[in-house]
Write a protein that holds these residues in place. Sequence first.
Motif, PDB file in Angstrom:
ATOM      1  N   GLU A   1      39.822  37.534  30.214  1.00 50.87           N
ATOM      2  CA  GLU A   1      40.580  36.356  29.790  1.00 50.87           C
ATOM      3  C   GLU A   1      42.031  36.497  30.261  1.00 50.87           C
ATOM      4  O   GLU A   1      42.626  37.575  30.159  1.00 50.87           O
ATOM      5  CB  GLU A   1      40.542  36.254  28.265  1.00 50.87           C
ATOM      6  CG  GLU A   1      41.307  35.086  27.721  1.00 50.87           C
ATOM      7  CD  GLU A   1      41.296  35.038  26.202  1.00 50.87           C
ATOM      8  OE1 GLU A   1      41.748  34.013  25.676  1.00 50.87           O
ATOM      9  OE2 GLU A   1      40.872  36.009  25.550  1.00 50.87           O
ATOM     10  N   ILE A   2      42.598  35.412  30.780  1.00 48.68           N
ATOM     11  CA  ILE A   2      44.007  35.401  31.193  1.00 48.68           C
ATOM     12  C   ILE A   2      44.813  34.723  30.099  1.00 48.68           C
ATOM     13  O   ILE A   2      44.536  33.581  29.725  1.00 48.68           O
ATOM     14  CB  ILE A   2      44.191  34.697  32.549  1.00 48.68           C
ATOM     15  CG1 ILE A   2      43.425  35.460  33.633  1.00 48.68           C
ATOM     16  CG2 ILE A   2      45.670  34.571  32.889  1.00 48.68           C
ATOM     17  CD1 ILE A   2      43.464  34.825  34.996  1.00 48.68           C
TER      18      ILE A   2
ATOM     19  N   GLU B   1      48.609  33.616  28.638  1.00 49.49           N
ATOM     20  CA  GLU B   1      50.021  33.346  28.933  1.00 49.49           C
ATOM     21  C   GLU B   1      50.847  33.691  27.701  1.00 49.49           C
ATOM     22  O   GLU B   1      50.740  33.034  26.673  1.00 49.49           O
ATOM     23  CB  GLU B   1      50.208  31.878  29.304  1.00 49.49           C
ATOM     24  CG  GLU B   1      49.485  31.492  30.576  1.00 49.49           C
ATOM     25  CD  GLU B   1      49.537  30.008  30.876  1.00 49.49           C
ATOM     26  OE1 GLU B   1      49.936  29.220  29.997  1.00 49.49           O
ATOM     27  OE2 GLU B   1      49.156  29.638  31.993  1.00 49.49           O
TER      28      GLU B   1
ATOM     29  N   ASP C   1      48.973  26.261  37.469  1.00 54.76           N
ATOM     30  CA  ASP C   1      47.603  26.559  37.045  1.00 54.76           C
ATOM     31  C   ASP C   1      46.646  26.533  38.233  1.00 54.76           C
ATOM     32  O   ASP C   1      45.746  27.372  38.339  1.00 54.76           O
ATOM     33  CB  ASP C   1      47.133  25.581  35.965  1.00 54.76           C
ATOM     34  CG  ASP C   1      47.756  25.867  34.607  1.00 54.76           C
ATOM     35  OD1 ASP C   1      48.320  26.964  34.424  1.00 54.76           O
ATOM     36  OD2 ASP C   1      47.677  24.983  33.737  1.00 54.76           O
TER      37      ASP C   1
ATOM     38  N   LEU D   1      47.199  29.744  40.174  1.00 52.20           N
ATOM     39  CA  LEU D   1      46.625  30.883  39.460  1.00 52.20           C
ATOM     40  C   LEU D   1      45.101  30.836  39.460  1.00 52.20           C
ATOM     41  O   LEU D   1      44.449  31.885  39.478  1.00 52.20           O
ATOM     42  CB  LEU D   1      47.170  30.960  38.037  1.00 52.20           C
ATOM     43  CG  LEU D   1      48.618  31.424  37.927  1.00 52.20           C
ATOM     44  CD1 LEU D   1      49.120  31.288  36.503  1.00 52.20           C
ATOM     45  CD2 LEU D   1      48.766  32.868  38.414  1.00 52.20           C
ATOM     46  N   MET D   2      44.524  29.624  39.462  1.00 51.76           N
ATOM     47  CA  MET D   2      43.066  29.516  39.513  1.00 51.76           C
ATOM     48  C   MET D   2      42.530  30.060  40.829  1.00 51.76           C
ATOM     49  O   MET D   2      41.459  30.667  40.852  1.00 51.76           O
ATOM     50  CB  MET D   2      42.619  28.073  39.292  1.00 51.76           C
ATOM     51  CG  MET D   2      42.663  27.658  37.829  1.00 51.76           C
ATOM     52  SD  MET D   2      42.206  25.927  37.518  1.00 51.76           S
ATOM     53  CE  MET D   2      40.712  25.734  38.437  1.00 51.76           C
ATOM     54  N   THR D   3      43.255  29.863  41.920  1.00 52.49           N
ATOM     55  CA  THR D   3      42.783  30.399  43.196  1.00 52.49           C
ATOM     56  C   THR D   3      42.854  31.925  43.203  1.00 52.49           C
ATOM     57  O   THR D   3      42.048  32.571  43.865  1.00 52.49           O
ATOM     58  CB  THR D   3      43.582  29.847  44.398  1.00 52.49           C
ATOM     59  OG1 THR D   3      44.928  30.268  44.308  1.00 52.49           O
ATOM     60  CG2 THR D   3      43.500  28.339  44.462  1.00 52.49           C
TER      61      THR D   3
ATOM     62  N   GLY E   1      42.807  33.647  40.254  1.00 57.95           N
ATOM     63  CA  GLY E   1      42.196  34.082  38.997  1.00 57.95           C
ATOM     64  C   GLY E   1      41.085  35.097  39.146  1.00 57.95           C
ATOM     65  O   GLY E   1      41.053  36.096  38.412  1.00 57.95           O
TER      66      GLY E   1
ATOM     67  N   LEU F   1      42.669  38.403  39.836  1.00 59.25           N
ATOM     68  CA  LEU F   1      43.376  38.870  38.636  1.00 59.25           C
ATOM     69  C   LEU F   1      42.393  39.376  37.587  1.00 59.25           C
ATOM     70  O   LEU F   1      42.639  40.387  36.941  1.00 59.25           O
ATOM     71  CB  LEU F   1      44.202  37.736  38.024  1.00 59.25           C
ATOM     72  CG  LEU F   1      45.653  37.625  38.414  1.00 59.25           C
ATOM     73  CD1 LEU F   1      46.286  36.422  37.741  1.00 59.25           C
ATOM     74  CD2 LEU F   1      46.428  38.868  38.092  1.00 59.25           C
ATOM     75  N   SER F   2      41.290  38.678  37.425  1.00 58.99           N
ATOM     76  CA  SER F   2      40.308  39.041  36.396  1.00 58.99           C
ATOM     77  C   SER F   2      39.456  40.244  36.785  1.00 58.99           C
ATOM     78  O   SER F   2      39.091  41.037  35.927  1.00 58.99           O
ATOM     79  CB  SER F   2      39.389  37.859  36.103  1.00 58.99           C
ATOM     80  OG  SER F   2      40.110  36.814  35.506  1.00 58.99           O
TER      81      SER F   2
ATOM     82  N   THR G   1      41.560  41.663  28.846  1.00 59.03           N
ATOM     83  CA  THR G   1      42.543  40.588  29.056  1.00 59.03           C
ATOM     84  C   THR G   1      43.526  40.926  30.172  1.00 59.03           C
ATOM     85  O   THR G   1      43.806  42.085  30.452  1.00 59.03           O
ATOM     86  CB  THR G   1      43.377  40.304  27.787  1.00 59.03           C
ATOM     87  OG1 THR G   1      44.130  41.459  27.450  1.00 59.03           O
ATOM     88  CG2 THR G   1      42.516  39.881  26.616  1.00 59.03           C
TER      89      THR G   1
END
Length: 89
Positions: free
Chosen positions: A2-3, A5, A24, A27-29, A31, A34-35, A73
Amino acid sequence: MEIIEEPHYAEQINQLRVNWRRLDEALMTLGPALSLIPYKFPRVPGTNLRRIKLVGFPGIPPLSVFFSFTDTTVNLIAAELIEFSEELF
């Protein structure tokens, strides 16, 4: 993962007047990376934070986003503009 903020991150984004929708999308691209592999992003010396650079996304200025992570997270902690004198990539 989970991301999340964190409040300080949200305050900084608002102060920088960054378009939340565009941020957003950027960050989705990123994500999935990152996850799945947050440990691959460079560590900020002297901290437990990592940094991701958002450069070249339409509608948002070049940003550094600082984050930490656990097994479950990714916490977005802070954001700042990247100065043109700084290395962008």
